[in-house]
Scaffold this motif. Sequence first.
Motif, PDB file in Angstrom:
ATOM      1  N   SER A 127       0.821  -1.188   0.251  1.00 28.31           N
ATOM      2  CA  SER A 127      -0.018  -0.124  -0.018  1.00 28.31           C
ATOM      3  C   SER A 127       0.823   1.265  -0.214  1.00 28.31           C
ATOM      4  CB  SER A 127      -0.967   0.063   1.407  1.00 28.31           C
ATOM      5  OG  SER A 127      -1.080   1.369   1.670  1.00 28.31           O
ATOM      6  N   THR A 128       0.620   2.134  -0.651  1.00 26.96           N
ATOM      7  CA  THR A 128       1.357   3.222  -0.971  1.00 26.96           C
ATOM      8  C   THR A 128       1.475   4.160   0.344  1.00 26.96           C
ATOM      9  OG1 THR A 128      -0.536   4.714  -1.771  1.00 26.96           O
ATOM     10  CG2 THR A 128       1.154   3.903  -3.388  1.00 26.96           C
ATOM     11  N   SER A 129       0.123   3.990   1.076  1.00 24.73           N
ATOM     12  CA  SER A 129       0.255   4.732   2.481  1.00 24.73           C
ATOM     13  C   SER A 129       0.926   4.128   3.508  1.00 24.73           C
ATOM     14  CB  SER A 129      -1.419   4.847   2.912  1.00 24.73           C
ATOM     15  OG  SER A 129      -1.827   5.830   2.126  1.00 24.73           O
ATOM     16  N   GLN A 151      -1.415  -2.272  -5.784  1.00 26.68           N
ATOM     17  CA  GLN A 151      -1.485  -2.448  -4.325  1.00 26.68           C
ATOM     18  C   GLN A 151      -1.905  -3.833  -3.979  1.00 26.68           C
ATOM     19  OE1 GLN A 151      -1.609   1.540  -2.168  1.00 26.68           O
ATOM     20  NE2 GLN A 151      -3.863   0.896  -2.839  1.00 26.68           N
ATOM     21  N   GLY A 154      -3.891  -2.805  -0.471  1.00 22.96           N
ATOM     22  CA  GLY A 154      -4.672  -1.434  -0.446  1.00 22.96           C
ATOM     23  C   GLY A 154      -5.574  -1.099   0.860  1.00 22.96           C
ATOM     24  N   ARG A 155      -5.498  -0.244   1.597  1.00 20.37           N
ATOM     25  CA  ARG A 155      -6.524  -0.083   2.660  1.00 20.37           C
ATOM     26  C   ARG A 155      -7.334   1.187   2.383  1.00 20.37           C
ATOM     27  NH1 ARG A 155      -3.791   1.837   6.497  1.00 20.37           N
ATOM     28  NH2 ARG A 155      -1.804   2.457   5.758  1.00 20.37           N
ATOM     29  N   GLY A 156      -8.406   0.798   2.889  1.00 19.96           N
ATOM     30  CA  GLY A 156      -9.614   1.938   2.827  1.00 19.96           C
ATOM     31  C   GLY A 156      -9.993   2.344   4.226  1.00 19.96           C
ATOM     32  N   ARG A 157     -10.995   3.403   4.363  1.00 15.88           N
ATOM     33  CA  ARG A 157     -11.419   3.559   5.958  1.00 15.88           C
ATOM     34  C   ARG A 157     -11.880   2.509   6.550  1.00 15.88           C
ATOM     35  NH1 ARG A 157     -15.115   7.104   6.627  1.00 15.88           N
ATOM     36  NH2 ARG A 157     -16.120   6.842   5.068  1.00 15.88           N
ATOM     37  N   TRP A 162      -9.069  -1.830   0.140  1.00 18.04           N
ATOM     38  CA  TRP A 162      -9.275  -0.945  -1.220  1.00 18.04           C
ATOM     39  C   TRP A 162      -8.997  -1.721  -2.489  1.00 18.04           C
ATOM     40  CZ3 TRP A 162     -11.883   3.107  -2.015  1.00 18.04           C
ATOM     41  CH2 TRP A 162     -11.941   3.809  -3.275  1.00 18.04           C
ATOM     42  N   PHE A 172      -2.440   6.573  -4.951  1.00 20.03           N
ATOM     43  CA  PHE A 172      -1.161   7.072  -4.486  1.00 20.03           C
ATOM     44  C   PHE A 172      -1.262   7.984  -3.217  1.00 20.03           C
ATOM     45  CE2 PHE A 172      -1.655  11.807  -4.492  1.00 20.03           C
ATOM     46  CZ  PHE A 172      -2.839  12.076  -5.248  1.00 20.03           C
ATOM     47  N   SER A 173      -0.240   8.178  -2.673  1.00 15.18           N
ATOM     48  CA  SER A 173      -0.286   8.993  -1.437  1.00 15.18           C
ATOM     49  C   SER A 173       0.689   9.895  -1.299  1.00 15.18           C
ATOM     50  CB  SER A 173       0.260   7.771  -0.132  1.00 15.18           C
ATOM     51  OG  SER A 173      -0.849   6.684   0.085  1.00 15.18           O
ATOM     52  N   LYS A 222     -19.631   5.180  -5.888  1.00 15.39           N
ATOM     53  CA  LYS A 222     -18.342   5.618  -5.276  1.00 15.39           C
ATOM     54  C   LYS A 222     -17.376   5.485  -6.232  1.00 15.39           C
ATOM     55  CE  LYS A 222     -15.117   5.009  -1.446  1.00 15.39           C
ATOM     56  NZ  LYS A 222     -15.190   4.845   0.052  1.00 15.39           N
ATOM     57  N   GLY A 225     -11.678   7.392  -2.767  1.00 20.99           N
ATOM     58  CA  GLY A 225     -11.805   7.589  -1.458  1.00 20.99           C
ATOM     59  C   GLY A 225     -10.561   8.274  -1.027  1.00 20.99           C
ATOM     60  N   ILE A 226     -10.851   8.743   0.066  1.00 21.19           N
ATOM     61  CA  ILE A 226      -9.432   9.425   0.769  1.00 21.19           C
ATOM     62  C   ILE A 226      -9.110   9.008   2.259  1.00 21.19           C
ATOM     63  CG2 ILE A 226      -8.539  11.486   1.676  1.00 21.19           C
ATOM     64  CD1 ILE A 226     -10.544  12.666  -0.681  1.00 21.19           C
ATOM     65  N   VAL A 244      -4.759   8.588  -1.667  1.00 23.38           N
ATOM     66  CA  VAL A 244      -6.186   8.862  -2.624  1.00 23.38           C
ATOM     67  C   VAL A 244      -6.115   7.587  -3.682  1.00 23.38           C
ATOM     68  CG1 VAL A 244      -6.920  10.237  -4.395  1.00 23.38           C
ATOM     69  CG2 VAL A 244      -5.510  11.251  -2.499  1.00 23.38           C
TER      70      VAL A 244
HETATM   71  C1  BTN Z   1     -11.776   4.873   1.528  1.00 22.04           C
HETATM   72  O1  BTN Z   1     -12.150   3.777   2.255  1.00 22.04           O
HETATM   73  O2  BTN Z   1     -12.887   5.505   0.791  1.00 22.04           O
HETATM   74  C2  BTN Z   1     -10.364   5.240   1.406  1.00 22.04           C
HETATM   75  C3  BTN Z   1      -9.551   4.595   0.329  1.00 22.04           C
HETATM   76  C4  BTN Z   1      -8.094   5.114   0.253  1.00 22.04           C
HETATM   77  C5  BTN Z   1      -7.353   4.181  -0.860  1.00 22.04           C
HETATM   78  C6  BTN Z   1      -5.970   4.903  -1.024  1.00 22.04           C
HETATM   79  S1  BTN Z   1      -5.313   4.184  -2.456  1.00 22.04           S
HETATM   80  C7  BTN Z   1      -3.892   4.803  -2.065  1.00 22.04           C
HETATM   81  C8  BTN Z   1      -3.704   4.751  -0.809  1.00 22.04           C
HETATM   82  N1  BTN Z   1      -3.172   3.486  -0.230  1.00 22.04           N
HETATM   83  C9  BTN Z   1      -3.933   2.714   0.428  1.00 22.04           C
HETATM   84  O3  BTN Z   1      -3.611   1.533   0.882  1.00 22.04           O
HETATM   85  N2  BTN Z   1      -5.130   3.472   0.652  1.00 22.04           N
HETATM   86  C10 BTN Z   1      -4.801   4.488   0.069  1.00 22.04           C
END
Ligand code: BTN
Length: 363
Positions: A127-129, A151, A154-157, A162, A172-173, A222, A225-226, A244
């Motif tokens: 994950s970039t974050s 990714q 990838g992680r969401g909220r 994600w 990207f982050s 959707k 997401g951020i 993002v």
């Molecule tokens: C959401 O749940 O709405 C937030 C999603 C955010 C996804 C971005 S993708 C780039 C960055 N790396 C991640 O693992 N998550 C964020």
Amino acid sequence: MLTPIGFSLLRQLSDGAFHSGEDLAAKVGLTRARVSQVLKQAETAGLALERIRGRGYRLVAAPDFLDANAVRQALVEFGARVAKPGTITPKPQPLLDDDLGINGVEKTTIDYSPPALQVEIVDQLDSTSTELLRRSQRRDIHGAVLAAEWQTAGRGRRGRTWTAVAGGSLTFSLGWRFEQGAGFLAGLSLAVGVAVARALEKEGYEGVELKWPNDLIYRHHKLGGILVELNGDALGPSTVVVGVGLNIRLPREVKKDIAQAVTDLGAVAGRGAPPIDRNRLFARVAQEVASTLAGYAQGGFAAFAPEWQHRHAYQGKPVKLILPDGAAVKGTVAGVDASGALVLADGPRRSRFLSGEISLRRA
Ligand code: BTN
């Protein structure tokens, strides 16, 4: 999972033409059988391949892979400062006695202007974050912009995953340093939502709205997401990683697998629209987010609140809010306050909420 060799195969195929298995094998130094295996993995990463006996392989929708130089060039066009590739900034050192003036008040003045952005694009990361958070332990990530084609985690909220596809998403982050602490930064993710919506509008995508706290939506589906994560002392300074994720062109099967109604920028652009230039789009979004973060550092969320409300799809609408403990609250969206909290009206009563998920209530 796609390997580096998988990405070099996809780069060979990104012209959208047919390539024989033999040619591909020779170019990347694999056997034909291994090429076929690796391309199967590409399909699991969401890329549609066509195979025709005698002609070879072709990517049905050829992705334009991100290119760091093209992104840097577009950033400069949009007025951003860009760092030379490979520049690594050391972690800032604590202030020395000598940096302190009379009564310990800092002599140094705070520079609010956006730093030169350090753009880096990698094929694959968890994950970039997560990666920027890891790097922040060792060095200064202020102005680091890191994108990944794919990714693997990838992680969401709220602990969600994600979903993104190689070449069909933008993930990207951006790392940032704020002198302030968590309280001041409470509305930051909403301000970033405004930045991304502005960027899309500047690139000609109309009708993108926000959904509290920071979803990007189009016709109630959707689009992006951020995720804002921060480290630091309660009163500051803080290191922030803004992640993002935007859906650019998601294959139908991928959309179906996501647990909520999703759309992509292709749908916003509409049929017959020119292909989406992800490099330009990435630069536009990164530039807009960076200048928003710089603006936020000076005045916080208050200056963004009117525009946020204007862009909110649910402004003035009856909604149900599901709180993190599962309880439901009904009300009409009155707006957001100066810290980004959702304000719901129930008759003359106003209540503020800091987290939860809203959905539209049929009147
Ligand atoms: C959401 O749940 O709405 C937030 C999603 C955010 C996804 C971005 S993708 C780039 C960055 N790396 C991640 O693992 N998550 C964020």
